[in-house]
Design an enzyme around this catalytic site. Structure first.
Site, PDB file in Angstrom:
ATOM      1  N   ARG A  22      29.635  51.279  42.241  1.00 31.43           N
ATOM      2  CA  ARG A  22      30.087  52.305  41.303  1.00 31.43           C
ATOM      3  C   ARG A  22      31.004  53.283  42.042  1.00 31.43           C
ATOM      4  NH1 ARG A  22      27.569  52.548  36.380  1.00 31.43           N
ATOM      5  NH2 ARG A  22      25.486  51.631  36.170  1.00 31.43           N
ATOM      6  N   GLY A  23      32.029  53.734  41.357  1.00 33.06           N
ATOM      7  CA  GLY A  23      32.929  54.727  41.917  1.00 33.06           C
ATOM      8  C   GLY A  23      33.384  55.686  40.844  1.00 33.06           C
ATOM      9  N   GLY A  24      34.162  56.682  41.249  1.00 34.74           N
ATOM     10  CA  GLY A  24      34.654  57.641  40.282  1.00 34.74           C
ATOM     11  C   GLY A  24      35.679  57.057  39.341  1.00 34.74           C
ATOM     12  N   VAL A  28      32.010  48.055  39.241  1.00 31.57           N
ATOM     13  CA  VAL A  28      32.154  46.614  39.437  1.00 31.57           C
ATOM     14  C   VAL A  28      30.803  45.944  39.215  1.00 31.57           C
ATOM     15  CG1 VAL A  28      32.842  44.780  41.020  1.00 31.57           C
ATOM     16  CG2 VAL A  28      33.998  47.002  41.107  1.00 31.57           C
ATOM     17  N   LYS A  43      35.469  44.247  36.809  1.00 29.20           N
ATOM     18  CA  LYS A  43      35.690  45.669  37.083  1.00 29.20           C
ATOM     19  C   LYS A  43      35.992  46.362  35.766  1.00 29.20           C
ATOM     20  CE  LYS A  43      37.321  47.485  40.766  1.00 29.20           C
ATOM     21  NZ  LYS A  43      38.125  47.952  41.923  1.00 29.20           N
ATOM     22  N   ARG A 135      49.924  50.103  45.391  1.00 34.71           N
ATOM     23  CA  ARG A 135      49.678  51.543  45.376  1.00 34.71           C
ATOM     24  C   ARG A 135      48.326  51.982  45.918  1.00 34.71           C
ATOM     25  NH1 ARG A 135      52.298  53.281  39.530  1.00 34.71           N
ATOM     26  NH2 ARG A 135      53.835  51.624  39.491  1.00 34.71           N
ATOM     27  N   ASN A 141      39.943  47.507  49.702  1.00 33.65           N
ATOM     28  CA  ASN A 141      40.629  46.588  48.789  1.00 33.65           C
ATOM     29  C   ASN A 141      41.067  45.301  49.474  1.00 33.65           C
ATOM     30  OD1 ASN A 141      40.350  47.966  46.390  1.00 33.65           O
ATOM     31  ND2 ASN A 141      42.253  49.113  46.627  1.00 33.65           N
ATOM     32  N   ASP A 154      42.553  44.558  43.474  1.00 34.07           N
ATOM     33  CA  ASP A 154      42.871  45.764  42.702  1.00 34.07           C
ATOM     34  C   ASP A 154      44.339  45.923  42.351  1.00 34.07           C
ATOM     35  OD1 ASP A 154      40.438  46.739  42.129  1.00 34.07           O
ATOM     36  OD2 ASP A 154      40.617  48.594  43.253  1.00 34.07           O
TER      37      ASP A 154
END
Length: 358
Positions: A22-24, A28, A43, A135, A141, A154
């Site tokens: 989990r991320g902001g 996933v 994702k 980016r 990643n 990503d």
């Protein structure tokens, strides 16, 4: 767009979803794709795309990411769509680990970093030739396939980060690997991807990002300040490799190598070590200039006096996926911009044929 962290979503064709990370920005999940009986990663964006325009942009960029997934060192993208409550998702190849995990316990040797760099630079060269930017290149990643190969992940959601709110842009980028122009709200360019890859390769060998003084992540304000500081050497890394990485992390984006030049320079390195040279990352030539849709097109093509002669890039790069002239065309200066200065980092560059003759 509304930021609402989803509960376990319902994704058509997938069962047994369980959280991997989990991320902001996204969550996933591991899941099973029932139609073919394989484990996949899905994702799911934490934000909802409520407007039809945002949803169309996501699907457009997901299609661009799908074209990238044909590269042997890019995560395969199987499907994309929207959940019933408006969260975009990508269904991708499942990998069990990342180079962010690896560098915490066992930093890469210079030979290993070169091998990874050649393959990921080739993936970026292929993307840039098609007018697509990543980016957010960073160790987290760079995933590791079940065959032990580095895989760039990503593409889709990183490209989706093209939003009009600069504060959201700064939230999405990873400061440790972001180029200085990103903090000035400069338009994204291939040069920023090159910077991020060189910063990533540095971190993989040192165990932490360039200019990091300790284990505490600096603030955005302090990150801007450290760009004026020199990049320390990494013990055991040859000076020539350090020089190349520093060139790729130059504060002036106009003097950085392109992804093609970085790939070729890494491939041509001879450390005089017993380790094997990396295998060619991709023998998939570009047979013709890719057809770009208007949304993916870069600036106008180079003027004749700005073009690079074929001999400049025929040393190693003509057999790989990316094409340097196409890469330069993507990042070409407009008539009102200064011409791109030629990149230099070593007084002598030998071709593979010359090295083989030694």
């Amino acid at each position: 767009m509304t930021d609402v962290r989803p509960t376990v979503p319902t994704v058509p064709g997938l069962t047994g979803l369980s959280v991997l990370a989990r991320g902001g920005y996204a969550t996933v999940y591991r899941a099973v794709q029932e139609s073919v009986g394989r484990d996949v990663a899905v994702k799911v964006e934490n934000r909802r795309l409520e407007s039809e325009g945002d949803q169309h942009r996501f699907l457009r960029e997901a299609r661009a990411a799908g074209r990238m997934s044909g590269h042997p060192n890019v995560i395969d993208l199987f499907d994309a769509g929207m959940t019933a409550n408006g969260h975009p998702y990508l269904i991708m190849e499942l990998c069990e680990g990342s180079y962010a995990d690896r560098m915490k316990t066992n930093p890469l040797s210079p030979v290993e970093a070169r091998d990874v760099g050649v393959k990921i630079a080739d993936a970026l060269a292929d993307a840039h030739a098609l007018g697509v930017l990543h980016r957010d290149v960073k160790p987290a990643n760079l995933l590791i396939s079940r065959f032990g190969e580095p895989q760039l992940a990503d593409f889709g959601l990183a490209v989706l980060a093209e939003v009009r709110d600069h504060s959201i842009t700064l939230d999405v980028l990873t400061p440790a690997y972001a180029s200085p122009e990103m903090f000035r709200y400069a338009p994204p360019s291939p040069a920023a991807d090159v910077y991020a890859l060189c910063a990533t390769l540095y971190a993989l060998m040192r165990g932490r990002p360039p200019r990091w003084r300790d284990d505490v992540n600096p603030s955005l304000v302090s990150m801007v300040d450290v760009f004026g500081e020199p990049i320390p050497d990494v013990p055991g890394v040859p000076p020539e490799l350090m020089g190349l990485l520093r060139a790729g992390m130059a504060n002036d984006e106009m003097v950085r190598p392109t992804a093609v030049e970085l790939r070729d320079a890494l491939y041509a390195f001879d450390f005089n070590l017993s380790g094997p040279r990396p295998t060619a990352p991709s023998r998939r030539p570009v047979f013709s200039t890719p057809v770009r849709r208007p949304s993916e097109s870069g600036p106008a093509p180079l003027h004749a006096e700005d073009r690079v002669s074929a001999g400049d890039t025929a040393e190693v790069g003509d057999e790989f996926a990316g094409n340097d002239e196409q890469t330069r065309a993507y990042s070409a200066p407009t008539a009102a911009s200064p011409r791109r200065r030629r990149w230099r980092w070593l007084p002598e560059r030998r071709t593979v044929a010359e090295r083989s003759a030694d």
